[in-house]
Enzyme design. Structure first.
Site, mmCIF file in Angstrom:
data_model
loop_
_atom_site.group_PDB
_atom_site.id
_atom_site.type_symbol
_atom_site.label_atom_id
_atom_site.label_comp_id
_atom_site.label_asym_id
_atom_site.label_seq_id
_atom_site.Cartn_x
_atom_site.Cartn_y
_atom_site.Cartn_z
ATOM 1 N N ASP A 51 0.847 -1.200 0.000
ATOM 2 C CA ASP A 51 0.000 0.000 0.000
ATOM 3 C C ASP A 51 0.886 1.255 0.000
ATOM 4 O OD1 ASP A 51 0.977 -0.543 2.564
ATOM 5 O OD2 ASP A 51 -0.745 0.386 3.573
ATOM 6 N N HIS A 53 9.432 -0.232 8.959
ATOM 7 C CA HIS A 53 8.377 -1.253 9.005
ATOM 8 C C HIS A 53 8.462 -2.195 7.809
ATOM 9 C CE1 HIS A 53 6.564 0.472 12.496
ATOM 10 N NE2 HIS A 53 6.308 1.608 11.920
HETATM 11 CA CA LIG Z 1 2.881 -0.800 3.869
#
Ligand SMILES: [Ca+2]
Length: 329
Positions: free
Chosen positions: A10, A242
Site C-alpha cells: 500500500d 516497518h
Molecule cells: Ca505498507
C-alpha cells in the site's frame, strides 16, 4: 537461485523503501506487485506502485490492482499526516506512471502466478491482508502452493501503533488477518516487535536522500514528512523500517531470530462485525488477556529481536472481542 517474490503493498513511504530494496536485490526475483488500501486508497497505492517501478527501472514487473475495502467492512481512510495526500509524502508533483496495471485483480494475479510456480513463490504482505484472503477464497488450495508468506504486521509483545493494542495493517482488516494466519501456508510475522527496533537513523537517511540516483531523488521528496512524523511522535532521529525489514529478512534471514508461536487455526471471516469491534479495545477493555486453555491451532513463525518475557498475553489484531491472530505462550 533468487527467491521468487510477490509484494502486496500500500505505498506508502516505507513501502517505497521496501520496493526499491526488493527491486534492486539480486537475491530476489520480483514477479509482481499487488496493491491494497491502507496508507492511502487503492487507486493511489496502485499509481504509486507503478511510479516506484518506473523510478526503479523495472518495467518488467507487473502491478495488479487489489481490493478497495476490507473483506467485512469499509476502509478506515488514508493517513495523510504520515504518508501525505499522495501517499508519497507530498514532496512535490509526482511523475505520471508510464504504464497501467494489468487487467487481473490482485487476487487473480496471486492465484495465477503462484500456480505457475508451485511451491516456489514467497508472498510478502506489507499492507492489510485483504488481497491474500480474497485469493484464498478464489483458490482454496493456494495455501498449499506458496513457499511462504511473510507479513509486516501485528505486535506480539509490544504495544500497537494504530491503537494502544493494534498494529495498523491488522487493524485495517482483522478478518483478513484471521484468514491468512489461519491458513495452511507457513507464515512469518515480522511485526512491531522487530520494526520498532530496526531503525534507519537520521544519518542513514541523509546518506540515502543525498544519493544522486532516481531512487535517492524520489526518497528525498518522500521521506521528510515521514521522518518528521517519527520525530514528533516517537522522538526518533530516523524512521522505523516497518516494510523494509521484511525485505531484509528475505535477503538474509540469519540477521533475525525467529520463534515458532501458536496462532489461530480458524479460517474464514464473519460477515457481520459490530462497530464496537471495529473500534477496537476501549479503556474498559484490558489489552492483555489470559492465555486460553486447551486451544490448539497452527503455528506461525514470529521474527523477533527481543528477549521473550515471562508473562503471557495475546497479541492484538484490533478487535475487542477478537483480540489477536498470534498467541504467545
Ligand atoms: Ca505498507
Amino acid at each position: 537461485m533468487p527467491r521468487k517474490l510477490i509484494v502486496d503493498t500500500d505505498p506508502g513511504i516505507d513501502d517505497a523503501v521496501a520496493i526499491f530494496l526488493a527491486a534492486a536485490s539480486p537475491e530476489l526475483d520480483l514477479l509482481g506487485l499487488t496493491t491494497v488500501f491502507g496508507n492511502c486508497a487503492t487507486a493511489v497505492a496502485t499509481r504509486n506502485a507503478l511510479i516506484l517501478l518506473d523510478v526503479a527501472d523495472r518495467p518488467d514487473v507487473p502491478v495488479a490492482r487489489g481490493a478497495t475495502d476490507p473483506v467485512a467492512s469499509t476502509y478506515l481512510g488514508a493517513i495523510p499526516h504520515i504518508h501525505g495526500t499522495d501517499g508519497m509524502g507530498d514532496g512535490g508533483e509526482l511523475p505520471a506512471p508510464t504504464r497501467e496495471p494489468v487487467a487481473e485483480s490482485a487476487a487473480e494475479f496471486l492465484c495465477r502466478t503462484v500456480a505457475e510456480h508451485p511451491g516456489e513463490v514467497t508472498i510478502l504482505a506489507v499492507g492489510p491482508l485483504t488481497n491474500l484472503a480474497l485469493a484464498l477464497r478464489l483458490r482454496p488450495d493456494l495455501d498449499t502452493l506458496v513457499d511462504q508468506v511473510v507479513v509486516m504486521g501485528g505486535n506480539a509483545l509490544v504495544p500497537g501503533n494504530a491503537t494502544p493494542a493494534a498494529e495498523a495493517n491488522m487493524l485495517n482488516d482483522p478478518e483478513a488477518a484471521d484468514v491468512v494466519f489461519g491458513a495452511r501456508w507457513p507464515v512469518t510475522m515480522v511485526g512491531l516487535d522487530v520494526t520498532h527496533k530496526a531503525n534507519l537513523r537520521g544519518a542513514d537517511l541523509d546518506r540515502i536522500t543525498a544519493a544522486d540516483t532516481p531512487a535517492g531523488r524520489h526518497l528525498a521528496r518522500a521521506l521528510p514528512l515521514y521522518r518528521a512524523f517519527m520525530e514528533r511522535t516517537n522522538g526518533l532521529d530516523g524512521i522505523y523500517t516497518h516494510d523494509p525489514s521484511e525485505v531484509a529478512y528475505l535477503i538474509d534471514p540469519t540477521a533475525f531470530r525467529t520463534e515458532a508461536w501458536p496462532r489461530r487455526g480458524r479460517s474464514g471471516w464473519r460477515p457481520r462485525v459490530s462497530a464496537a469491534a471495529r473500534r477496537g479495545p476501549t479503556s474498559a477493555t484490558p489489552t492483555t488477556r489470559p492465555r486460553p486453555r486447551g486451544r490448539t491451532g497452527r503455528w506461525s513463525t514470529c521474527a523477533s529481536t527481543s528477549t521473550r518475557p515471562a508473562w503471557s498475553t495475546w497479541s492484538c489484531a484490533g478487535s475487542a472481542d477478537r483480540p489477536g491472530v498470534v498467541a504467545v505462550e
